[in-house]
Design an enzyme around this catalytic site. Structure first.
Site, PDB file in Angstrom:
ATOM      1  N   ARG A  11      18.861 -11.194  40.731  1.00 28.70           N
ATOM      2  CA  ARG A  11      19.852 -10.136  40.971  1.00 28.70           C
ATOM      3  C   ARG A  11      19.817  -9.691  42.431  1.00 28.70           C
ATOM      4  O   ARG A  11      18.757  -9.348  42.963  1.00 28.70           O
ATOM      5  CB  ARG A  11      19.541  -8.943  40.061  1.00 28.70           C
ATOM      6  CG  ARG A  11      20.413  -7.716  40.272  1.00 28.70           C
ATOM      7  CD  ARG A  11      21.822  -7.931  39.782  1.00 28.70           C
ATOM      8  NE  ARG A  11      22.556  -6.664  39.736  1.00 28.70           N
ATOM      9  CZ  ARG A  11      23.859  -6.587  39.544  1.00 28.70           C
ATOM     10  NH1 ARG A  11      24.559  -7.699  39.364  1.00 28.70           N
ATOM     11  NH2 ARG A  11      24.458  -5.414  39.511  1.00 28.70           N
ATOM     12  N   SER A  25       1.053   7.787   5.316  1.00 28.97           N
ATOM     13  CA  SER A  25      -0.233   7.985   5.976  1.00 28.97           C
ATOM     14  C   SER A  25      -1.296   8.438   4.987  1.00 28.97           C
ATOM     15  O   SER A  25      -2.472   8.098   5.124  1.00 28.97           O
ATOM     16  CB  SER A  25      -0.085   9.015   7.101  1.00 28.97           C
ATOM     17  OG  SER A  25       0.780   8.542   8.110  1.00 28.97           O
ATOM     18  N   GLU A  35       1.280  -0.140   9.834  1.00 28.24           N
ATOM     19  CA  GLU A  35      -0.181  -0.288   9.719  1.00 28.24           C
ATOM     20  C   GLU A  35      -0.921   0.930  10.267  1.00 28.24           C
ATOM     21  O   GLU A  35      -1.989   0.844  10.852  1.00 28.24           O
ATOM     22  CB  GLU A  35      -0.667  -1.580  10.374  1.00 28.24           C
ATOM     23  CG  GLU A  35      -0.200  -2.793   9.583  1.00 28.24           C
ATOM     24  CD  GLU A  35      -1.090  -4.002   9.736  1.00 28.24           C
ATOM     25  OE1 GLU A  35      -2.297  -3.843   9.958  1.00 28.24           O
ATOM     26  OE2 GLU A  35      -0.553  -5.116   9.616  1.00 28.24           O
ATOM     27  N   LEU A  83       0.826  -1.209   0.000  1.00 24.73           N
ATOM     28  CA  LEU A  83       0.000   0.000   0.000  1.00 24.73           C
ATOM     29  C   LEU A  83       0.862   1.262   0.000  1.00 24.73           C
ATOM     30  O   LEU A  83       0.699   2.133  -0.843  1.00 24.73           O
ATOM     31  CB  LEU A  83      -0.930  -0.006   1.219  1.00 24.73           C
ATOM     32  CG  LEU A  83      -1.880   1.186   1.389  1.00 24.73           C
ATOM     33  CD1 LEU A  83      -2.869   1.251   0.228  1.00 24.73           C
ATOM     34  CD2 LEU A  83      -2.632   1.100   2.719  1.00 24.73           C
ATOM     35  N   GLU A 130       3.890   4.069  -0.327  1.00 22.23           N
ATOM     36  CA  GLU A 130       4.809   4.477  -1.388  1.00 22.23           C
ATOM     37  C   GLU A 130       5.758   5.539  -0.841  1.00 22.23           C
ATOM     38  O   GLU A 130       5.535   6.060   0.264  1.00 22.23           O
ATOM     39  CB  GLU A 130       4.019   5.026  -2.583  1.00 22.23           C
ATOM     40  CG  GLU A 130       3.116   4.000  -3.234  1.00 22.23           C
ATOM     41  CD  GLU A 130       2.429   4.530  -4.501  1.00 22.23           C
ATOM     42  OE1 GLU A 130       2.686   5.691  -4.875  1.00 22.23           O
ATOM     43  OE2 GLU A 130       1.652   3.762  -5.100  1.00 22.23           O
TER      44      GLU A 130
END
Length: 383
Positions: free
Chosen positions: A271, A135, A367, A128, A130
């Site tokens: 620890r 966005s 995404e 999707l 480029e």
């Protein structure tokens, strides 16, 4: 928001979790550090996931898959990410790439391309973004022009996860540039199609074992049967896809955070400083309490979104964005705190939490950045 029936993972879901966790402990986690260090595709993990049908569990039985529901798929991604974030992008991106077909593909198209993915013979990526359309995806410049009874594609896609490794790609291209978002269509492109090539892998902060490359489309000729859904409906299809697959990124974020919390808990118990375990110090306990609370809140929101994804509920857009946004912000916070709890040891590659911190960052970006998620959420609230 709608009143939706309460949900909870079933015994079957928990059996999937247990099986995937055992597999990842034995065959994924041991390779995670080397995969990150060498920035190499996690082939051993892929082989193990394929053998157990965890590589693309969402594919329906109709096409040879196991037909896992959205919650079971999220649990698989969570468990793989707990061991190795790069490896979790195998089931996650297989779902992302194939979701447009599951939502809108013809029976013929789906049988041809989903069957080999289910069999573990191919992977599927999603194209999707480029160089100048991240966005603002509707501003894409990739073009698909009619050529007889088929199409000819030209353009560049950027930030494509598993590019070069995947055999198939769902590519979004403008078929009617004058119509903007209403002139975008979706196509299946094969790695072996003439005119398809890939850029050099990006040198990234995290998820280094999952290749991210540009995909070049130079006069790629496709038959008409490769169109996914209806011409001009591609942008709507892209958004519908992301409604579902943002849940998988939320699951990935939950898994990364769980892995970091697990390691931090073990470390603070062992620890010793000032003559006692540092787990006995209240300041450390408060950090762990906050980490665990935020992690469980994100998990429950993710599972609620997965249930809505399975039903395609009308409020999925809100829940998918909310889960992705909240879980990824949580993962960044929890992994950062895990590094802090390990002190200097957390900052070096001998220990896994610095890798988990680096891996967590991308969940806030891909995404849809979390800034975009908040735009989506606000629009849903204001409807």
């Amino acid at each position: 928001m709608n009143d939706v029936p309460l949900f909870a993972p079933t015994d079957e879901h928990e059996a999937v979790r247990a099986a995937c966790r055992d597999l990842c402990r034995a065959k994924v986690a041991p390779h995670a550090a080397d995969v990150d260090r060498s920035a190499s595709f996690p082939q051993a993990a892929y082989d193990a996931l394929r053998a157990a049908d965890f590589h693309a569990p969402h594919i329906p039985e109709t096409f040879g898959g196991v037909g896992a529901d959205a919650l079971a798929t999220a649990i698989v991604i969570e468990e793989v990410a707990r061991a190795c974030a790069s490896s979790s992008l195998i089931p996650a991106v297989n779902k992302l790439g194939t979701m447009p077909l599951l939502l809108a593909g013809s029976e013929e198209l789906n049988k041809r391309y989903l069957t080999p993915v289910a069999a573990g013979e191919a992977m599927f990526s999603y194209c999707l973004s480029e160089p100048d359309a991240g966005s603002d995806a509707a501003a894409m410049r990739t073009r698909a022009v009619r050529d007889g009874d088929g199409w000819r594609l030209n353009g560049v896609k950027r930030w494509i996860t598993n590019a070069g490794v995947s055999d198939y790609y769902t590519v979004f291209a403008s078929t009617e540039p004058d119509r903007g978002a209403r002139g975008i269509s979706a196509f299946v492109v094969e790695k072996t199609d003439a005119g398809v090539s890939f850029g050099a892998p990006e040198k990234k902060l995290g998820i280094k074992g999952s290749p991210t490359c540009e995909v070049y489309l130079d006069d790629v000729r496709l038959p008409g049967s490769r169109l996914v859904g209806v011409e001009g409906e591609g942008f709507k299809l892209a958004l519908r896809t992301l409604d579902h697959t943002r849940v998988t990124i939320a699951a990935q974020a939950v898994g990364i955070a769980q892995g970091a919390l697990d390691y931090a808990v073990g470390y603070v118990k062992d620890r010793r400083q000032f003559g006692q375990s540092i787990a006995d110090f209240q300041g450390v306990q408060f950090m762990l309490a906050d980490m665990a609370t935020k992690l469980e809140a994100a998990r429950q929101l993710t599972y609620a979104a997965a249930a809505r994804s399975e039903r395609s509920d009308p409020d999925l857009t809100f829940f998918g964005a909310a889960a992705k946004c909240f879980a990824s912000d949580m993962a960044m916070e929890v992994t950062t705190d895990a590094v802090q709890l390990l002190g200097g040891y957390g900052y070096v590659q001998d220990y896994p939490v610095e890798r988990m911190m680096r891996d967590a960052k991308i969940t806030q970006i891909y995404e849809g950045t979390n800034q975009i998620q908040r735009v989506v959420l606000a629009r849903q609230v204001l409807k």
